[in-house]
Motif scaffolding. Structure first.
Motif, PDB file in Angstrom:
ATOM      1  N   ALA A  52       0.840  -1.201   0.000  1.00  0.00           N
ATOM      2  CA  ALA A  52       0.000   0.000   0.000  1.00  0.00           C
ATOM      3  C   ALA A  52       0.872   1.247   0.000  1.00  0.00           C
ATOM      4  O   ALA A  52       1.892   1.313   0.698  1.00  0.00           O
ATOM      5  CB  ALA A  52      -0.919   0.001   1.214  1.00  0.00           C
ATOM      6  N   LEU A  53       0.461   2.231  -0.758  1.00  0.00           N
ATOM      7  CA  LEU A  53       1.115   3.540  -0.763  1.00  0.00           C
ATOM      8  C   LEU A  53       0.073   4.582  -0.379  1.00  0.00           C
ATOM      9  O   LEU A  53      -0.956   4.706  -1.042  1.00  0.00           O
ATOM     10  CB  LEU A  53       1.699   3.850  -2.146  1.00  0.00           C
ATOM     11  N   THR A  54       0.320   5.294   0.702  1.00  0.00           N
ATOM     12  CA  THR A  54      -0.615   6.311   1.186  1.00  0.00           C
ATOM     13  C   THR A  54      -0.109   7.692   0.793  1.00  0.00           C
ATOM     14  O   THR A  54       1.061   8.017   1.009  1.00  0.00           O
ATOM     15  CB  THR A  54      -0.771   6.229   2.713  1.00  0.00           C
ATOM     16  N   ALA A  55      -0.980   8.489   0.197  1.00  0.00           N
ATOM     17  CA  ALA A  55      -0.595   9.839  -0.228  1.00  0.00           C
ATOM     18  C   ALA A  55      -1.789  10.767  -0.068  1.00  0.00           C
ATOM     19  O   ALA A  55      -2.945  10.338  -0.137  1.00  0.00           O
ATOM     20  CB  ALA A  55      -0.108   9.833  -1.675  1.00  0.00           C
ATOM     21  N   THR A  56      -1.512  12.041   0.149  1.00  0.00           N
ATOM     22  CA  THR A  56      -2.557  13.058   0.212  1.00  0.00           C
ATOM     23  C   THR A  56      -2.679  13.729  -1.151  1.00  0.00           C
ATOM     24  O   THR A  56      -1.694  14.248  -1.681  1.00  0.00           O
ATOM     25  CB  THR A  56      -2.241  14.105   1.290  1.00  0.00           C
ATOM     26  N   ILE A  57      -3.868  13.689  -1.708  1.00  0.00           N
ATOM     27  CA  ILE A  57      -4.108  14.203  -3.053  1.00  0.00           C
ATOM     28  C   ILE A  57      -4.741  15.590  -2.975  1.00  0.00           C
ATOM     29  O   ILE A  57      -5.719  15.802  -2.254  1.00  0.00           O
ATOM     30  CB  ILE A  57      -5.042  13.252  -3.840  1.00  0.00           C
ATOM     31  N   GLY A  58      -4.177  16.529  -3.711  1.00  0.00           N
ATOM     32  CA  GLY A  58      -4.743  17.871  -3.818  1.00  0.00           C
ATOM     33  C   GLY A  58      -4.966  18.223  -5.274  1.00  0.00           C
ATOM     34  O   GLY A  58      -4.890  17.368  -6.163  1.00  0.00           O
ATOM     35  N   SER A  59      -5.241  19.474  -5.544  1.00  0.00           N
ATOM     36  CA  SER A  59      -5.420  19.912  -6.926  1.00  0.00           C
ATOM     37  C   SER A  59      -4.091  19.857  -7.659  1.00  0.00           C
ATOM     38  O   SER A  59      -3.064  20.275  -7.119  1.00  0.00           O
ATOM     39  CB  SER A  59      -5.979  21.336  -6.957  1.00  0.00           C
ATOM     40  N   GLY A  60      -4.115  19.344  -8.897  1.00  0.00           N
ATOM     41  CA  GLY A  60      -2.888  19.286  -9.678  1.00  0.00           C
ATOM     42  C   GLY A  60      -2.815  18.050 -10.545  1.00  0.00           C
ATOM     43  O   GLY A  60      -3.790  17.295 -10.684  1.00  0.00           O
ATOM     44  N   ASP A  61      -1.653  17.833 -11.153  1.00  0.00           N
ATOM     45  CA  ASP A  61      -1.422  16.699 -12.049  1.00  0.00           C
ATOM     46  C   ASP A  61      -0.660  15.593 -11.326  1.00  0.00           C
ATOM     47  O   ASP A  61       0.270  15.880 -10.555  1.00  0.00           O
ATOM     48  CB  ASP A  61      -0.630  17.150 -13.277  1.00  0.00           C
ATOM     49  N   TYR A  62      -1.038  14.346 -11.609  1.00  0.00           N
ATOM     50  CA  TYR A  62      -0.429  13.190 -10.962  1.00  0.00           C
ATOM     51  C   TYR A  62      -0.138  12.097 -11.992  1.00  0.00           C
ATOM     52  O   TYR A  62      -0.895  11.901 -12.941  1.00  0.00           O
ATOM     53  CB  TYR A  62      -1.350  12.623  -9.873  1.00  0.00           C
ATOM     54  N   ALA A  63       0.974  11.394 -11.770  1.00  0.00           N
ATOM     55  CA  ALA A  63       1.329  10.251 -12.609  1.00  0.00           C
ATOM     56  C   ALA A  63       2.206   9.319 -11.791  1.00  0.00           C
ATOM     57  O   ALA A  63       2.752   9.704 -10.738  1.00  0.00           O
ATOM     58  CB  ALA A  63       2.061  10.704 -13.876  1.00  0.00           C
ATOM     59  N   TRP A  64       2.349   8.074 -12.275  1.00  0.00           N
ATOM     60  CA  TRP A  64       3.216   7.106 -11.616  1.00  0.00           C
ATOM     61  C   TRP A  64       4.527   6.981 -12.394  1.00  0.00           C
ATOM     62  O   TRP A  64       4.530   6.998 -13.623  1.00  0.00           O
ATOM     63  CB  TRP A  64       2.551   5.729 -11.553  1.00  0.00           C
ATOM     64  N   ARG A  65       5.617   6.879 -11.650  1.00  0.00           N
ATOM     65  CA  ARG A  65       6.913   6.609 -12.262  1.00  0.00           C
ATOM     66  C   ARG A  65       7.444   5.307 -11.686  1.00  0.00           C
ATOM     67  O   ARG A  65       7.617   5.182 -10.470  1.00  0.00           O
ATOM     68  CB  ARG A  65       7.904   7.750 -11.996  1.00  0.00           C
ATOM     69  N   CYS A  66       7.676   4.317 -12.559  1.00  0.00           N
ATOM     70  CA  CYS A  66       8.178   3.008 -12.149  1.00  0.00           C
ATOM     71  C   CYS A  66       9.623   2.870 -12.631  1.00  0.00           C
ATOM     72  O   CYS A  66       9.916   3.131 -13.802  1.00  0.00           O
ATOM     73  CB  CYS A  66       7.334   1.891 -12.754  1.00  0.00           C
ATOM     74  N   VAL A  67      10.506   2.454 -11.730  1.00  0.00           N
ATOM     75  CA  VAL A  67      11.929   2.311 -12.071  1.00  0.00           C
ATOM     76  C   VAL A  67      12.368   0.892 -11.727  1.00  0.00           C
ATOM     77  O   VAL A  67      12.826   0.626 -10.608  1.00  0.00           O
ATOM     78  CB  VAL A  67      12.793   3.344 -11.324  1.00  0.00           C
ATOM     79  N   PRO A  68      12.225  -0.048 -12.653  1.00  0.00           N
ATOM     80  CA  PRO A  68      12.667  -1.426 -12.393  1.00  0.00           C
ATOM     81  C   PRO A  68      14.192  -1.492 -12.279  1.00  0.00           C
ATOM     82  O   PRO A  68      14.908  -0.740 -12.951  1.00  0.00           O
ATOM     83  CB  PRO A  68      12.173  -2.193 -13.628  1.00  0.00           C
ATOM     84  N   THR A  69      14.685  -2.374 -11.431  1.00  0.00           N
ATOM     85  CA  THR A  69      16.130  -2.542 -11.267  1.00  0.00           C
ATOM     86  C   THR A  69      16.757  -2.962 -12.596  1.00  0.00           C
ATOM     87  O   THR A  69      16.355  -3.957 -13.201  1.00  0.00           O
ATOM     88  CB  THR A  69      16.429  -3.603 -10.201  1.00  0.00           C
ATOM     89  N   GLY A  70      17.730  -2.174 -13.034  1.00  0.00           N
ATOM     90  CA  GLY A  70      18.398  -2.479 -14.296  1.00  0.00           C
ATOM     91  C   GLY A  70      17.601  -2.112 -15.517  1.00  0.00           C
ATOM     92  O   GLY A  70      18.060  -2.325 -16.654  1.00  0.00           O
ATOM     93  N   GLY A  71      16.407  -1.564 -15.349  1.00  0.00           N
ATOM     94  CA  GLY A  71      15.567  -1.193 -16.487  1.00  0.00           C
ATOM     95  C   GLY A  71      15.414   0.305 -16.612  1.00  0.00           C
ATOM     96  O   GLY A  71      15.981   1.086 -15.842  1.00  0.00           O
ATOM     97  N   LYS A  72      14.611   0.712 -17.580  1.00  0.00           N
ATOM     98  CA  LYS A  72      14.390   2.124 -17.827  1.00  0.00           C
ATOM     99  C   LYS A  72      13.190   2.627 -17.031  1.00  0.00           C
ATOM    100  O   LYS A  72      12.228   1.915 -16.792  1.00  0.00           O
ATOM    101  CB  LYS A  72      14.164   2.360 -19.324  1.00  0.00           C
ATOM    102  N   SER A  73      13.261   3.912 -16.665  1.00  0.00           N
ATOM    103  CA  SER A  73      12.153   4.552 -15.970  1.00  0.00           C
ATOM    104  C   SER A  73      10.956   4.687 -16.899  1.00  0.00           C
ATOM    105  O   SER A  73      11.097   5.027 -18.071  1.00  0.00           O
ATOM    106  CB  SER A  73      12.587   5.934 -15.474  1.00  0.00           C
ATOM    107  N   VAL A  74       9.756   4.401 -16.370  1.00  0.00           N
ATOM    108  CA  VAL A  74       8.523   4.474 -17.155  1.00  0.00           C
ATOM    109  C   VAL A  74       7.545   5.393 -16.434  1.00  0.00           C
ATOM    110  O   VAL A  74       7.334   5.267 -15.224  1.00  0.00           O
ATOM    111  CB  VAL A  74       7.884   3.081 -17.338  1.00  0.00           C
ATOM    112  N   ILE A  75       6.948   6.326 -17.176  1.00  0.00           N
ATOM    113  CA  ILE A  75       5.967   7.258 -16.620  1.00  0.00           C
ATOM    114  C   ILE A  75       4.588   6.901 -17.150  1.00  0.00           C
ATOM    115  O   ILE A  75       4.404   6.683 -18.353  1.00  0.00           O
ATOM    116  CB  ILE A  75       6.297   8.716 -16.996  1.00  0.00           C
TER     117      ILE A  75
END
Length: 697
Positions: free
Chosen positions: A405-428
């Motif tokens: 679980a990831l807990t975050a407080t959401i407000g007005s604005g833009d949101y996206a996920w960034r995944c960084v696998p070990t040894g791999g490329k960052s994905v947005i």
């Protein structure tokens, strides 16, 4: 617990007695007019008022829970000021209205009887709801002030129960009580308590950043008074006065107390000067009405009874049921919405090919996202602002096939996920836009290059410090060789404090740190073990009357190891990730070892070492300041205030004749120092997270 319970006890007693008196007058008036059949309407209004009050408390609690840290401080501060305003108005209203309250309520009841059931329900509801809402707000403020303590809730409960008992006794004429004097005394007490709540609320606003002056202290008695002592706790719990207060808090407290108490006292004196004839007539009227209220047999003349209102076609239970049900439904909706935000979040996929799959536009407020790694590599996961890269939440090391679980407080604005696998490329992931929420502060990401400048500055500081240390240890070595152990003791302290001030570099000193400043803990023969070397071994020998011949090899080893460290350090690797960590770890070790006396080998100078550790921490904060100011300047504001508190407490132990040893430090002073250091560690704790290097690829 009584120190935290008393303010709520007083508000519960006074507000409960006010509401109880109103209900008693309502009931007595109906009995007087032989309208006992209308009593359920009174109790319906009372129940509705209680439901609204509880709903109000629920709304406050769940609203605060869904705010960020700074927003919670601002929310609590504003509500504290509102609570002070309500209580102040209530105190003055009752002072003015106590003598005529009975006549006013009876007049309203008579008018309501002529209008119908709904009017009587509304009359009782409005009469009680005011007291209930004030009680809820003031009690919520006290509960928030007390943290996890149940004192305020217990105090309020005892006050309300006692108020109910007093009202019953007054109604049955089994108890006589000077209500004017009661409300005068409790009013003065509540003014004093409200002044403390005002000061607490102002401090909340300062900590939230809405109001300045958070580091401008009017006084700091932490070096003279133990904040955890029973007397300090009692004063803080009842009056909200603490050992450290800002100038704004003191000005607000004193100004409120002087102005409001003066107006209150003048009003009381003015009330006492009222004509005696008026008071006598009022008392006579009250006695007459009271006597009539006792007459349960209904001996009033028929002409005095109000006409029975014509019944409408609407069932009698509709309006009472609505008044009770609506507040309950509102409270339930608030709770459901709050809980729904936390439980309704869908699972979000994490992998090189599915980063953010299942992510839809979230609602504002606190959210829990179930992050599931569908790939075959361990991955870092970040909730980010896609434009700036600022981080709202993160999970490190999410293993394949697992969900966290990831807990975050959401407000007005833009949101996206960034995944960084070990040894791999960052994905947005694809971005979503949220509206209708408050502004939420995100953490500006830190790259390794961002820490290069601070790291170079700190390494330069350590290099210069080591050069000085080598000179000092060579002087210490010469003292021991010459047999001048008295001078060696003084030079030992100088060199040891110099080494302690380089605390952030411990991780790069590797094995040499154990040889230069290792403890005897864990060694087979403790202080007599052959592997016990360095500063602490030399301290043990100097303060246990060992001879110069015995200490010469110890001093030689120390000087040799320091010289080797001076030579090796420029070529050693210093992980930039360690720099923010040391800001917390130096004083963590200080609390664990120096302030427990664990490293005292006889010199009694652990507090001097503590001061050197503070200097090392301050040097770290200086080089990290530009990065911290960009991300959360309030952190350094709190930390600097805490550093000063601890520094002042330590400095107070340095007397003209030397340093006070821990075992001779007064118990209150030692508790105060431990408490201040613990609080400072809490203030330092966010720094590693703020300056953590996040993976970009």
């Amino acid at each position: 617990m009584w120190d935290e319970a008393f303010p709520s006890f007083l508000i519960g007693l006074r507000e409960g007695l006010e509401a109880g008196l109103i209900v008693s007058i309502l009931v007595a008036t109906l009995v007087r007019f032989d309208q006992k059949g209308r009593l359920p309407q009174v109790w319906t209004g009372v129940a509705a008022a209680v439901a609204v009050s509880l709903s109000f408390g629920a709304v406050l609690t769940f609203t605060a829970a869904n705010l960020s840290g700074h927003a919670q401080e601002a929310f609590g501060g504003v509500l504290s000021l509102i609570a002070v305003g309500f209580v102040t108005a209530m105190v003055f209203w009752m002072r003015r209205s106590a003598r005529t309250l009975s006549a006013e309520i009876k007049e309203k009841v008579q008018a309501s009887l002529a209008m119908g059931a709904g009017a009587l329900v509304l009359t009782s509801f409005l009469a009680v709801a005011r007291e209930g809402l004030e009680t809820s707000l003031f009690l919520w403020t006290n509960v928030r002030t007390a943290g996890e303590s149940t004192g305020p809730l217990i105090g309020a409960a005892v006050g309300l129960v006692l108020a109910a008992g007093l009202c019953w006794g007054l109604y049955r004429r089994a108890l006589k009580m000077n209500l004017t004097r009661f409300f005068t005394i409790t009013g003065a007490g509540l003014i004093v308590i409200a002044a403390g709540v005002l000061g607490y609320g102002l401090r909340d606003l300062q900590e939230s950043g809405l109001v300045g002056g958070g580091t401008s202290y009017a006084f700091d008695l932490s070096g003279h008074l133990d904040a955890s002592s029973w007397y300090a706790t009692l004063v803080q719990g009842t009056l909200n006065l603490t050992v450290t207060m800002t100038a704004l808090q003191v000005v607000g407290y004193v100004a409120y107390l002087c102005i409001v108490m003066t107006l209150f006292v003048e009003g009381v004196r003015g009330g006492k000067a009222a004509p005696a004839a008026s008071a006598a007539a009022e008392a006579k009227a009250e006695n007459a009405s009271g006597a009539k209220a006792e007459n349960a047999s209904g001996t009033e003349k028929e002409s005095e009874k109000p006409a029975e209102p014509a019944r409408s076609g609407r069932p009698r239970w509709v309006l009472p049921a609505a008044l009770v049900a609506v507040p309950a439904v509102v409270a339930g909706a608030v709770i459901a919405v709050s809980d729904g935000k936390k439980d309704s979040s869908s699972t979000v996929a994490v992998s090189e090919g599915e980063c953010g799959k299942g992510f839809t536009t979230p609602l504002p407020g606190q959210q829990v996202f179930q992050m599931h790694n569908t790939g075959d590599k361990v991955s870092e996961v970040y909730l980010v602002n896609p434009g700036s890269g600022a981080v709202y939440g993160e999970i490190e090391g999410l293993a394949p096939g697992t969900t966290r679980a990831l807990t975050a407080t959401i407000g007005s604005g833009d949101y996206a996920w960034r995944c960084v696998p070990t040894g791999g490329k960052s994905v947005i992931s694809a971005a979503v836009h949220v509206t209708g929420g408050a502004e939420v502060k995100a953490v500006k990401p830190v790259a390794e290059d961002d820490l290069k400048g601070p790291l170079d500055s700190y390494k330069d500081y350590v290099n210069k410090g080591l050069a000085t240390l080598m000179t000092q240890t060579q002087k210490l070595q010469a003292d021991v060789h010459a047999g001048d152990l008295a001078t060696a003791k003084a030079d030992w302290l100088t060199a040891h404090l110099q080494y302690a001030s380089l605390g952030a570099a411990y991780g790069t000193f590797a094995d040499l740190d154990g040889k230069i400043n290792g403890r005897a803990d864990g060694l087979a023969d403790k202080t007599q073990d052959k592997d016990f070397t360095g500063f602490l071994r030399l301290e043990y020998g100097l303060w246990h009357d060992q001879s110069a011949a015995d200490l010469t090899p110890v001093a030689d080893d120390l000087a040799q190891n320091v010289a080797k460290l001076v030579h090796d350090f420029p070529g050693q690797d210093f992980d930039p990730r360690d720099l923010p960590l040391r800001a917390h770890e130096i004083l963590e070790n200080t609390l664990q070892f120096e302030l427990t006396g664990d490293t005292d080998m006889g010199s009694g100078t652990n507090l001097a070492t503590t001061q050197a550790n503070l200097a090392g921490t301050q040097e770290l904060l200086t080089v990290l300041r530009p990065l911290l100011d960009e991300r959360d300047p309030q952190v350094l504001t709190r930390v600097n205030a805490g550093m000063k508190r601890v520094g002042d407490l330590v400095a107070a132990a340095h007397k003209p004749e030397g340093w006070t040893s821990l075992d001779k430090l007064p118990a209150d002073a030692r508790r105060g120092l431990n408490g201040a250091t613990g609080q400072l560690l809490e203030d330092l704790a966010p720094i590693p997270a703020l300056l953590e290097i996040r993976k970009a690829a």
